[in-house]
Scaffold this active site. Structure first.
Site, mmCIF file in Angstrom:
data_model
loop_
_atom_site.group_PDB
_atom_site.id
_atom_site.type_symbol
_atom_site.label_atom_id
_atom_site.label_comp_id
_atom_site.label_asym_id
_atom_site.label_seq_id
_atom_site.Cartn_x
_atom_site.Cartn_y
_atom_site.Cartn_z
ATOM 1 N N ARG A 106 7.286 -0.551 3.483
ATOM 2 C CA ARG A 106 6.071 -1.317 3.160
ATOM 3 C C ARG A 106 6.188 -2.651 3.863
ATOM 4 N NH1 ARG A 106 2.820 -2.164 -2.433
ATOM 5 N NH2 ARG A 106 2.219 -0.076 -1.757
ATOM 6 N N HIS A 133 -2.484 3.079 4.764
ATOM 7 C CA HIS A 133 -1.808 3.405 3.502
ATOM 8 C C HIS A 133 -1.909 4.927 3.304
ATOM 9 C CE1 HIS A 133 0.112 2.845 -0.197
ATOM 10 N NE2 HIS A 133 -0.773 2.156 -0.886
ATOM 11 N N GLN A 136 -1.316 6.692 -0.142
ATOM 12 C CA GLN A 136 -2.432 6.511 -1.070
ATOM 13 C C GLN A 136 -3.520 7.555 -0.812
ATOM 14 O OE1 GLN A 136 -2.629 4.057 -3.618
ATOM 15 N NE2 GLN A 136 -4.252 5.450 -4.210
ATOM 16 N N ASP A 228 -11.450 -1.404 -3.828
ATOM 17 C CA ASP A 228 -10.098 -1.977 -3.784
ATOM 18 C C ASP A 228 -10.278 -3.489 -3.895
ATOM 19 O OD1 ASP A 228 -7.386 -2.477 -3.329
ATOM 20 O OD2 ASP A 228 -7.448 -2.017 -1.181
ATOM 21 N N CYS A 267 -7.247 2.329 -5.810
ATOM 22 C CA CYS A 267 -5.819 2.558 -5.535
ATOM 23 C C CYS A 267 -4.927 1.823 -6.528
ATOM 24 C CB CYS A 267 -5.492 2.116 -4.112
ATOM 25 S SG CYS A 267 -5.926 0.396 -3.793
ATOM 26 N N ARG A 295 0.292 9.897 -6.870
ATOM 27 C CA ARG A 295 1.117 9.310 -5.812
ATOM 28 C C ARG A 295 2.447 10.070 -5.734
ATOM 29 N NH1 ARG A 295 0.376 4.203 -3.887
ATOM 30 N NH2 ARG A 295 2.066 4.878 -2.520
HETATM 31 N N1 CP Z 1 -1.593 1.537 -4.839
HETATM 32 C C1 CP Z 1 -0.403 1.018 -4.538
HETATM 33 O O1 CP Z 1 0.112 1.156 -3.426
HETATM 34 O O2 CP Z 1 0.165 0.348 -5.580
HETATM 35 P P1 CP Z 1 1.494 -0.529 -5.510
HETATM 36 O O3 CP Z 1 1.168 -1.755 -4.701
HETATM 37 O O4 CP Z 1 1.789 -0.863 -6.958
HETATM 38 O O5 CP Z 1 2.574 0.274 -4.884
HETATM 39 N N1 NVA Z 2 -5.526 -3.335 0.132
HETATM 40 C C1 NVA Z 2 -4.472 -3.603 -0.813
HETATM 41 C C2 NVA Z 2 -3.915 -2.329 -1.347
HETATM 42 C C3 NVA Z 2 -2.837 -2.481 -2.374
HETATM 43 C C4 NVA Z 2 -2.269 -1.165 -2.844
HETATM 44 C C5 NVA Z 2 -3.386 -4.414 -0.141
HETATM 45 O O1 NVA Z 2 -3.051 -4.147 1.020
HETATM 46 O O2 NVA Z 2 -2.875 -5.352 -0.755
#
Ligand code: CP
Ligand code: NVA
Length: 322
Positions: A106, A133, A136, A228, A267, A295
């Protein structure tokens, strides 16, 4: 050649099968099926997950899912490792490849997960970057398949920012031939290159991709509305951005334009009162916690597929899937 998943179209060919596998495996596992519960394709392999940003769902679903597949999860928080301080992404990747069976990452800049994959000799899964992502979207489309048996006339609407989650949702919809209509305020449109990929997949699979600035138009008769946060991780300094999203909240009035069996998706984490109201989040038509649970099942399918394709195939056959 080592396979990586940096965006969901990296598994375009087998995407539908990966989702069917996840749905059936989840069902068998919950029934206590002996074969599913003793399916250990990771076979003591360590899977390392690097996090530059916080996470609840991704971290816990990977840790639990890796354990359930017989693997050993290692969570590597950026502040605790050398990455970015005294070691490059490429060197870190080569070192970790000597120990691990797979990596998840990440990161802020998508170029960093590309760099990790470029130097890796084991599969890399993008666990969220500023551009994609994929995990997701796998969970999201798995959830859609669980709730809708017929995909042909399905319409999914997105209301909000043109961000990482939209990119992979749109790619995933186009791979499965599902119509997607997205409403975005001017100036916050999704990435052009990604949407070109979406367009060509949609043409191939006979679905439509429609962009608008009007949330009501996007959700008209839609079966699903997805939103989102307006400000993603890494954009915290862009506080003024939120003013542009006036009228883009998913609330009781907006969902009134949808099909009567509408579903709400997010998400998570959700900023209640900003992009969505409590009324919608807590409504019986909200399927956000199914998405969160999925997930894990979707990532188990992706991991088994990447790391141990033979075992994944054998399980597919055992489950009697077409
Ligand atoms: N949706 C998602 O990726 O959640 P987290 O940021 O909690 O991993
Ligand atoms: N668009 C958001 C998604 C979080 C799961 C981000 O990137 O922070």
């Amino acid at each position: 050649m080592v396979k990586h998943i940096l965006a969901i179209d990296d598994v375009e060919e087998d995407f539908h099968k990966i989702l069917k596998w996840a749905i059936e495996f989840k069902r068998l596992w919950k029934e206590g099926d002996e074969v599913a519960m003793n399916f250990f394709p990771l076979d003591s392999l360590a899977v390392g997950s690097i996090y530059e940003k916080p996470s609840t769902r991704t971290r816990v679903s990977f840790e639990v899912g890796i354990n359930r597949l017989g693997g050993y999860p290692l969570t590597l928080l950026k502040n605790d490792i050398q990455l970015g301080k005294s070691e490059t992404v490429g060197d870190t990747s080569q070192v970790l490849s000597r120990f691990l069976g797979a990596m998840t990452y990440r990161c802020y800049a998508h170029a960093d997960v590309e760099e990790l994959a470029k130097h890796a000799t084991v599969p890399v899964i993008n666990a969220l970057s500023d551009k994609h992502h994929p995990c997701q979207s796998a969970a999201d489309l798995m959830t859609v398949l669980e709730h809708f048996s017929e995909l042909d006339d399905l319409k999914i609407a997105w209301v909000g920012d043109g961000n990482n989650v939209l990119h992979d949702l749109a790619l995933a919809c186009a791979i499965l031939g599902i119509d997607i209509h997205y409403a975005i305020p001017k100036g916050y449109e999704p990435d052009k290159d990604v949407m070109d990929r979406v367009q060509s997949l949609a043409e191939k699979n006979g679905s439509s991709v429609v962009q608008t600035n009007d949330p009501v138009e996007a959700v008209k008769d839609a079966h699903v509305v997805y939103t989102d946060v307006f400000i993603s991780m890494g954009e915290e300094h862009l506080k003024d951005k939120i003013a542009s999203f006036d009228g883009f909240q998913v609330n009781e009035k907006l969902v009134d334009n949808m099909d009567e069996n509408w579903k709400f998706m997010h998400c998570l984490p959700a900023h209640r009162g900003d992009e969505v109201t409590d009324w919608v989040m807590d409504h019986e038509h909200s399927i956000v916690f199914d998405q969160a649970e999925n997930r894990m099942w979707a990532q188990m399918s992706l991991l088994a597929y990447l790391v141990s394709e033979g075992a994944w195939d054998a399980m597919y056959e055992f489950m009697g899937l077409e």
